[in-house]
Structures are given as C-alpha cells and as structure tokens.
Design a protein around this motif. Structure first.
Motif, short mmCIF file in Angstrom:
data_model
loop_
_atom_site.label_atom_id
_atom_site.label_comp_id
_atom_site.label_asym_id
_atom_site.label_seq_id
_atom_site.Cartn_x
_atom_site.Cartn_y
_atom_site.Cartn_z
N VAL A 152 0.81 -1.22 0.00
CA VAL A 152 0.00 0.00 0.00
C VAL A 152 0.84 1.27 0.00
N PRO A 153 1.85 1.41 0.86
CA PRO A 153 2.62 2.66 0.84
C PRO A 153 3.40 2.89 -0.45
N ARG A 154 3.55 1.85 -1.27
CA ARG A 154 4.36 1.98 -2.47
C ARG A 154 3.56 2.24 -3.74
N ILE A 155 2.23 2.19 -3.65
CA ILE A 155 1.41 2.41 -4.85
C ILE A 155 1.64 3.85 -5.34
N PRO A 156 2.00 4.03 -6.61
CA PRO A 156 2.33 5.38 -7.11
C PRO A 156 1.08 6.17 -7.51
N ILE A 162 -1.29 13.65 2.82
CA ILE A 162 -0.82 13.07 4.08
C ILE A 162 -1.87 13.33 5.15
N TRP A 163 -2.14 12.31 5.96
CA TRP A 163 -3.06 12.48 7.07
C TRP A 163 -2.55 11.67 8.26
N ARG A 172 -5.75 9.47 -1.59
CA ARG A 172 -6.80 9.94 -0.68
C ARG A 172 -6.73 9.06 0.57
N PRO A 173 -7.29 9.50 1.69
CA PRO A 173 -7.22 8.69 2.92
C PRO A 173 -7.76 7.27 2.74
#
Length: 715
Positions: A152-156, A162-163, A172-173
């Motif tokens: 998930v953190p790597r999806i471009p 940022i939240w 998006r969140p």
C-alpha cells in the motif's frame, strides 16, 4: 501462471486457496486509478514469480472508492527445496589435528549448521566441504501478508496527501482494508488499519453500509447487491447499455465519446444515465462552446437530434439512488444553466467589438520570458507568413487572406471567454467564431481555427491555405525560438510540445505539396528570432538536426524502411516532397533482382575508393582499356539523362536509368583491373569510380540498402 504442483511429478497435490485484498478509500480522482491498479497487478505477478507460487486466475476490481485484487487457487505452500551449498576447500577447512578452521566454522554459522552436517564433495578442482539439506517451503499466507503490508505505501500516484502522520501518503485517505484467505481474515496491519472481512456499498445507501464478504468468490456478487460494480468492464458495459436506452424513442441520440466514457467509468460505482435539458435559447451559442461546457467541464454527454443537430438535451451519469433521479437531474440542470449563462455573457460581451480590437492586449501576454510577448511572436508569424506566400508565388488576394489570418490568429487569447480560464481548450475555435461575428472572410476565420492543427497524433491537418500557412509559420517560430534560446527537448521532457509542432510543420508541407526550400525556410524563421534575441551558439545546428529527426519520423510514418531512409539521409532536405518521392521509388524497387545486382556492383565501387580522401579528377587520355572509355562515355550520357529526369522529379525513370547503367559497371569490373601496378593509371581509375559514385549519390546512397546476398558478386 499455470499450475506447478506436485501432481505433475506424482507427488501429493498442494492445497490451494483464494485471496481477496480490497483497499477502501475516499473518492480518488479518475486519472489516479489506472496506473495504481496496474502497479498492484504487476507487483502481485512479480511476487508469484519470485516465490515460485502458482495460481489459476487473477481478477482486478476498482471504483473511485476501492482497489481490489481477487486471485483463485493460489498454491498454499511453497514446495520444499533441496539446497546444496559449497564451502571452503578441505585443505582450508581442517587443521592438521583434524579440527575445523575459522573459515569452516564461519561457513557453518552462516548456514545455521553443525559439524555433523558437513559432506565432502569431490570436484575437478579438488575436495570441498559442503552442506546438503532440505529448506522447508514457506506458507503462502505468510508470504502474502508481508507483501500486502508493504504494498500500500508503495502504490504510485501523480499526487498524494498526508493524514494522521507524515508517513501516511496516499492519493486519498485509506478507510478500510478487506482481506480474506479463503474464508478466514488475512491478518494485516496497514498504515494504522487492521484488516477485516467487511467492505462498503454505494454511498447513497448510507455511510455505514457494511457488507460482509464471506469468501473471495463472493466479493463481486456481494458488492453488486449494494449498487457497486467493482469489475470495471462490467461497469463499462452497464454504462454503455444505460446510454443506449436513455433517450428511448424520442429520436434523440447520445454522441459517442469513448474518451469521456473512460473517464466517467472511474467516477461512479453504479452508472445510471439520466436525460436532462437546458434552455433552448442557449443553442444560439457556437456548438463547441456548448459541447465543451457539457463534456469537458461537467463530464456529461451531448445529445443530437435525428437530423444531426445539437439539441438542448444532455445526459449525465448518476451514481446516486435511481429513485431520486428527478431530484438529481434538477441539480445538474442548474449547474449547466449557470455555466452556459456565463458562456453566453462572455460571447455577447466579446463580440461587441471586432477581433482586431483585442490585438493591443497581446503585448501584456508573455509567450516566453526570453522570447517576449505574444504580440512579438505574432509579428514574427506575420513575417514568416509573408515569406511563405512569396515562396509559393501566391496571388495578391490569397496572400492578403493569409496575412490577415496571421494578424488575428492569437487575438482570442485575450478575450473574456478565454481570459476567464473557462474555455482555454477552445483557443482558435473562439477566434474563428469571433472573426465570423465580426464579418471576416470565412477562409481567414477558418484559418484562425486551423492554425493550431494538428493538436495531436490523430488530429486533422489544416484544409484551408490560410490555415496551413499560418500553422507552419506559428510552429516554426515556436520551435526556432525555444531551441534558439537553448531549450532543446530531452527524453520525455518537452514542455513546449516542440516535437508535435515540428511534426506538424513537415506533415503540413507534404500534405499541401508545397515546392518550397525547407532548409531556407528554417534559416529564415531562426534569423527572425536571432535578430532581436540572444540565441545559443549552436542554435542553427540544433534546429536543423531537430527537424531532420522529424523528417525521419515522417518517412517512418509513411512505412519507408530504415535502409531506404538511410540511403537518402545525405540529400539536402530542401524539397520535402522530392525527398519522399525518391524514397518511395527506392522502396518500390529495392527487392527486385536487377536492383539488388546494381546495389552489389555499386558497393564494389564505393569500397574501392573508400580510403581516398583528396579530390580526384578523371583524365580520359590515361584510359588504357576499351571498357574504361565505354564506362566513361556511358556515365556522361547518363548524367545528361538524369539531369532532365530530376527536373521532373521522375525517380522511377531515374532509377531505371541507374539499373541499366549497372551493366556497364559489371562489364568494367570484368575487363579492367582497377588496382593495377601503375600508380597514375590506378589513381585515374579511382577517379572514374568516384565520378560514378557521385552520380549515384545525386539520387541516393544505395550502399545503405540492405540485401541478403550483398557479400556475393553477381556477374
């Protein structure tokens, strides 16, 4: 990936399970979805490849609120792997007393082994200690858990937000994670969220409309029950069916718009087409202003009547409750009314004065900081236009129209319609409409619109002479100006779209069949920039090189083969249509046996004098063989024939003459020893070969033509 189970080797079949991963988000922009979905799919495929796991099939899902991956029949466990590892040589591994050396102990520690595990391997290089053990396969569940938590953190995304804390960046969140391994929840912890078996239905059913997913196979059917078509293709089919039915038997039809449909598919979860209307008095606006408002700004579909005329109906695609379509329709009609009201006010205000009155304002619009204002650019466009008219020897009325078009071509940029940034994509079209409203000649007005063409690879070329001339002048000024100040496009970076502009220039000149000196035209356009601006030292060279690349591009678009392109690359790029004619003539004949024979013979000529540097002059008095004299006489006769044919651009006939001349080359080589012992005679024969080569190069360098048997001598 096909199955790779133990069944194929007679072993026990590997258990298999299904996977569901759904990432639930707040509404994501439509243009963020495709690339993200591709990344997820490719990342999963790479995981399967690297881990040696097999699966039956993969299915992707997406809506503005979710990304989903459903995979069937994943191998539950990696197969055990027999591992053999080689260590240090025996003579290094053991002390004289038989104890293990530090090198051997380090090898064992690295592999978590004991001295009892050591085996001795005999090789051609000597004896080595080693290990042989079975490495148990990891469970697919464990492998997939690690992959998901890192995915998930790597999806471009083109842009992220940022939240919660600085480490959480996504389009998006992220609001939920649904993850199943068969019927059980795959335990994940991703950016502060724990996975569960719940997804969420369409928003109009409520914000807390949980949907329990019992198994990955139930994912798509379960969401369909709550007005979510998570399969994009299914959603596209539903959209097309709804658009086809929405007008009923009214005689109206929705305008097909594939690009708009592709966008709308990613804006809704359950598409329902709804027919709506705007006040008919807005139809007094030019058609593209209305359709641009409806499609580009609002993402609605235009509707035409049975006669092909734009109607005052439009179709929007609702994601809301179909039971409340009337209420939703009224809201969308209000939005369209407001936008069209703005447009008709802009149009009426702008057309109170002729288009020419807007020209002084162009002085306040910057084209490029080092190249001045748009007004200065327009002055250069007019000068280039005048030069083209003179080169084409246009009569006075035609030249006056082109110059009028050049004068007005950018005036619409400072009108209210474009200045308010509502209709920026209509530049040129607005100019055309305002020119017509002000009583300008139709060809002048059409040229204002056409001078932006081609806007892309699939766009049409200008049809009017005005449009073609001003389009070339405008694009030439842009390319010569931007490259002139040293801003050469690199890689994919081309902020001023210079490649597209240069492509347009060569396409238009060829399409219009202009007999114009292209290199002289480039020089003229660049000198205009150079006269008033500081330019790069190598600007002229860079501009010529840039346009040569575009000419090669054009030849490739015409399916001219690379060796034919290479064979004409030395020709001065003066007349582009002449270059294309000779290329096509060569392409047509290059596979014929008699032409292949000519190529091979000519390559012999070129190879013989390849090392000669100084100019060579033929002295007929030094000819000692009959075939020398014969070749020289035929060459002089050939030159006269080719002179006449080149003036008519008759390259089929020129090549036919060269092929006929090839026999004299073959006869010469049969009868004459070129590299004879007499240095003076040898030099004279080399000079004769050089004369032959020079004559051929007037047409093409056929040494560049690739033939299968060019290493053989054909007699």
């Amino acid at each position: 990936m096909s199955f790779n189970s133990n069944e194929e080797r007679g072993g026990k079949p590997s258990p298999r399970k299904d996977l569901l991963i759904e990432i639930g988000v707040e509404e994501i922009p439509a243009d963020h979805i495709g690339a993200a979905l591709d990344y997820i799919r490719n990342s999963f495929l790479e995981l399967m490849q690297s881990s040696g796991l097999s699966y039956r099939n993969i299915r992707m899902g997406s809506t503005p609120r979710r990304f989903a991956l459903v995979v069937n029949q994943i191998q539950d466990q990696q197969e055990d792997l027999m591992v053999e590892r080689s260590g240090p040589a025996v003579r290094i591994a053991y002390e004289k007393d038989g104890n293990l050396t530090p090198a051997a102990l380090g090898f064992l520690k690295k592999n978590a082994a004991t001295p009892e595990d050591i085996i001795i391997s005999k090789t051609d290089r000597g004896d080595f200690i080693g290990l042989k053990f079975v490495q148990p396969g990891r469970s697919a569940k464990e492998i997939l858990t690690e992959w998901c938590e890192n995915l998930v953190p790597r999806i471009p995304f083109p842009k992220t937000m940022i939240w919660k804390d600085a480490k959480l960046a996504f389009s998006r969140p992220v609001r939920w994670i649904c993850a199943l391994w068969d019927a059980e929840v795959l335990p994940l912890s991703i950016i502060g969220l724990s996975s569960d078996r719940y997804s969420y239905g369409n928003r109009y059913l409520g914000l807390d409309n949980k949907v329990e997913i019992s198994h990955p196979d139930d994912y798509f059917p379960a969401l369909k029950k709550v007005a979510v078509l998570a399969d994009r293709e299914a959603r596209k089919t539903a959209l097309n069916e709804s658009l086809a039915k929405v007008c009923g038997d009214s005689g109206l039809r929705v305008t097909p718009d594939e690009r708009l449909a592709e966008t709308v598919i990613d804006l809704v979860e359950f598409p329902v087409a709804v027919l709506a209307e705007f006040d008919a008095h807005f139809l007094s606006l030019p058609e593209k202003i209305i359709t641009s408002t409806i499609s580009q700004n609002q993402k609605y579909f235009s509707v035409f009547d049975i006669n092909g005329h734009l109607s005052n109906s439009f179709v929007f695609v609702s994601n809301g409750d179909p039971a409340h379509s009337d209420l939703i329709r009224r809201g969308n009609e209000k939005v369209v009314k407001a936008r069209l009201s703005d447009a008709i006010w802009y149009f009426n205000e702008d057309t109170k004065q002729p288009l020419e009155r807007y020209l002084p304002r162009l002085k306040d619009v910057v084209f490029q900081s080092k190249l001045g204002s748009v007004a200065e650019k327009c002055a250069r466009i007019q000068t280039i236009t005048k030069h083209i008219c003179e080169e084409l020897k246009l009569d006075q009325p035609a030249a006056e129209k082109a110059l009028r078009c050049a004068l007005l071509c950018k005036a619409d940029l400072v009108t209210t319609m474009l200045g308010e940034k509502e209709f920026t994509k209509l530049q040129g079209y607005i100019g055309k409409q305002y020119a017509l409203a002000g009583g300008e000649d139709f060809e002048v007005a059409e040229g204002i619109y056409e001078h932006y063409q081609p806007r892309g690879s699939n766009d049409a070329l200008p049809k009017t002479l005005c449009g073609a001339i001003v389009a070339v002048a405008d694009k030439l000024d842009t390319v010569c100006g931007i490259i002139g100040i040293g801003m050469i496009p690199t890689g994919s970076a081309d902020p001023f779209a210079l490649r597209r502009a240069a492509n347009g220039v060569v396409q238009i000149i060829v399409d219009q069949s202009w007999n114009i000196d292209f290199e002289h035209l480039l020089s003229f356009a660049f000198n205009l920039v150079k006269a008033s601006r500081e330019t790069d030292a190598k600007a002229a060279q860079n501009i010529n090189s840039f346009f040569k690349q575009r000419i090669v591009w054009l030849l490739k678009q015409m399916d001219i083969e690379y060796d034919v392109i290479d064979s004409v690359s030395h020709i001065r790029h003066g007349n582009l249509n002449d270059l294309i004619s000779r290329s096509r003539a060569l392409q047509k004949i290059k596979a014929h046996d008699d032409f292949i024979r000519l190529v091979i013979g000519f390559k012999r000529v070129a190879n013989i004098i390849a090392s000669e540097k100084a100019p060579m002059i033929v002295t007929p008095a030094l000819f000692a063989e009959t075939m020398e004299t014969k070749l020289y006489q035929e060459l002089m006769a050939l030159r006269l024939r080719i002179d006449a044919l080149l003036k008519r651009f008759d390259y089929d006939a020129v090549i036919a003459k060269l092929i006929a001349f090839g026999k004299h080359i073959d006869d010469f080589f049969d009868a004459v020893l070129v590299n004879c012992d007499d240095p003076q005679m040898r030099a004279n024969r080399h000079a004769l070969m050089d004369e032959v080569k020079s004559e051929f190069l007037r047409v093409a360098d056929i040494t560049q033509i690739v033939v299968e048997n060019d290493s053989q001598e054909i007699r």
